[in-house]
Design a protein around this motif. Structure first.
Motif, PDB file in Angstrom:
ATOM      1  N   LYS A  12       0.841  -1.202   0.000  1.00  0.00           N
ATOM      2  CA  LYS A  12       0.000   0.000   0.000  1.00  0.00           C
ATOM      3  C   LYS A  12       0.874   1.250   0.000  1.00  0.00           C
ATOM      4  O   LYS A  12       0.607   2.214  -0.724  1.00  0.00           O
ATOM      5  CB  LYS A  12      -0.917  -0.035   1.221  1.00  0.00           C
ATOM      6  CG  LYS A  12      -1.915   1.091   1.269  1.00  0.00           C
ATOM      7  CD  LYS A  12      -2.828   0.957   2.474  1.00  0.00           C
ATOM      8  CE  LYS A  12      -3.821   2.093   2.512  1.00  0.00           C
ATOM      9  NZ  LYS A  12      -4.671   2.032   3.706  1.00  0.00           N
ATOM     10  N   GLU A  13       1.940   1.288   0.800  1.00  0.00           N
ATOM     11  CA  GLU A  13       2.865   2.426   0.845  1.00  0.00           C
ATOM     12  C   GLU A  13       3.561   2.614  -0.501  1.00  0.00           C
ATOM     13  O   GLU A  13       3.751   3.741  -0.964  1.00  0.00           O
ATOM     14  CB  GLU A  13       3.894   2.234   1.951  1.00  0.00           C
ATOM     15  CG  GLU A  13       3.342   2.372   3.343  1.00  0.00           C
ATOM     16  CD  GLU A  13       4.384   2.086   4.416  1.00  0.00           C
ATOM     17  OE1 GLU A  13       5.592   1.961   4.078  1.00  0.00           O
ATOM     18  OE2 GLU A  13       3.997   2.002   5.595  1.00  0.00           O
ATOM     19  N   GLN A  15       2.383   1.767  -3.460  1.00  0.00           N
ATOM     20  CA  GLN A  15       1.398   2.298  -4.408  1.00  0.00           C
ATOM     21  C   GLN A  15       1.179   3.788  -4.172  1.00  0.00           C
ATOM     22  O   GLN A  15       1.066   4.576  -5.126  1.00  0.00           O
ATOM     23  CB  GLN A  15       0.081   1.535  -4.291  1.00  0.00           C
ATOM     24  CG  GLN A  15       0.129   0.137  -4.849  1.00  0.00           C
ATOM     25  CD  GLN A  15      -1.179  -0.614  -4.631  1.00  0.00           C
ATOM     26  OE1 GLN A  15      -2.073  -0.138  -3.944  1.00  0.00           O
ATOM     27  NE2 GLN A  15      -1.253  -1.805  -5.224  1.00  0.00           N
ATOM     28  N   GLN A  16       1.116   4.213  -2.903  1.00  0.00           N
ATOM     29  CA  GLN A  16       0.942   5.637  -2.600  1.00  0.00           C
ATOM     30  C   GLN A  16       2.153   6.441  -3.074  1.00  0.00           C
ATOM     31  O   GLN A  16       2.013   7.520  -3.643  1.00  0.00           O
ATOM     32  CB  GLN A  16       0.733   5.825  -1.088  1.00  0.00           C
ATOM     33  CG  GLN A  16      -0.617   5.357  -0.592  1.00  0.00           C
ATOM     34  CD  GLN A  16      -0.724   5.457   0.924  1.00  0.00           C
ATOM     35  OE1 GLN A  16       0.267   5.706   1.628  1.00  0.00           O
ATOM     36  NE2 GLN A  16      -1.942   5.234   1.440  1.00  0.00           N
ATOM     37  N   GLN A  17       3.342   5.915  -2.862  1.00  0.00           N
ATOM     38  CA  GLN A  17       4.547   6.612  -3.296  1.00  0.00           C
ATOM     39  C   GLN A  17       4.639   6.664  -4.823  1.00  0.00           C
ATOM     40  O   GLN A  17       5.067   7.671  -5.395  1.00  0.00           O
ATOM     41  CB  GLN A  17       5.784   5.942  -2.700  1.00  0.00           C
ATOM     42  CG  GLN A  17       5.925   6.171  -1.210  1.00  0.00           C
ATOM     43  CD  GLN A  17       7.126   5.437  -0.618  1.00  0.00           C
ATOM     44  OE1 GLN A  17       7.776   4.643  -1.288  1.00  0.00           O
ATOM     45  NE2 GLN A  17       7.403   5.707   0.658  1.00  0.00           N
ATOM     46  N   LYS A  20       2.328   9.364  -5.954  1.00  0.00           N
ATOM     47  CA  LYS A  20       2.927  10.668  -5.660  1.00  0.00           C
ATOM     48  C   LYS A  20       4.033  10.983  -6.662  1.00  0.00           C
ATOM     49  O   LYS A  20       4.134  12.122  -7.157  1.00  0.00           O
ATOM     50  CB  LYS A  20       3.498  10.647  -4.233  1.00  0.00           C
ATOM     51  CG  LYS A  20       4.063  11.957  -3.776  1.00  0.00           C
ATOM     52  CD  LYS A  20       2.979  12.969  -3.536  1.00  0.00           C
ATOM     53  CE  LYS A  20       3.594  14.230  -2.932  1.00  0.00           C
ATOM     54  NZ  LYS A  20       2.616  15.294  -2.796  1.00  0.00           N
TER      55      LYS A  20
END
Length: 147
Positions: A12-13, A15-17, A20
């Motif tokens: 999940k981290e 994918q968020q990065q 961004k």
């Protein structure tokens, strides 16, 4: 915590990065277009900054926000020229002058109102001289035709 929960959290981290990074890369390309692109090109920025696709489909379903054009006003002063027009062979007064008078056909009642003078620099082998053309100007004298 178990091993699968840690992997899910890290995915999940990641994918968020990645999202961004993609957003920042898009902002960089927009800024490069503003700085280095043609000034006549225009683009429509969406509310979230996402670019429209080439086929008119929107990547995100948010409304398009129209950018307002800023008007920049400034005072502009025109530099006045010091040039006083074309001089008749300035600096060549010491050369001999050959005058040619061009007189048009006119009635004896016409009034001579002035001359139009132009000069030309000419040469013969071993000799420089000026040719001055004088064109006579006349005003018609007589009755004005009634309408």
């Amino acid at each position: 915590m178990n091993y699968e929960a840690i992997i899910a959290q890290k995915d999940k981290e990641i994918q968020q990065q990645a999202a961004k990074i993609e957003e920042l890369a898009h902002q960089i390309t927009l800024l490069q277009k503003l700085i280095y692109g043609r000034k006549s090109e225009r683009f429509i920025a969406n509310a979230d900054g996402a670019q429209l696709s080439i086929f008119g489909e929107q990547e995100n379903t948010q409304e398009i926000v129209e950018t307002q054009k800023e008007t920049i006003t400034y005072d502009r002063t025109k530099k006045k020229s010091d040039h006083k027009g074309r001089q008749l062979l300035a600096g060549c007064e010491h050369l001999p002058v050959e005058e040619i008078i061009i007189d048009t056909e006119h009635d004896s009642a016409d009034i001579h109102i002035g001359d139009e003078i132009s000069e030309k620099l000419a040469h013969k082998p071993g000799k420089l001289y000026r040719i001055r053309y004088i064109r006579r100007k006349y005003k018609k004298q007589g009755k004005m035709p009634s309408l």
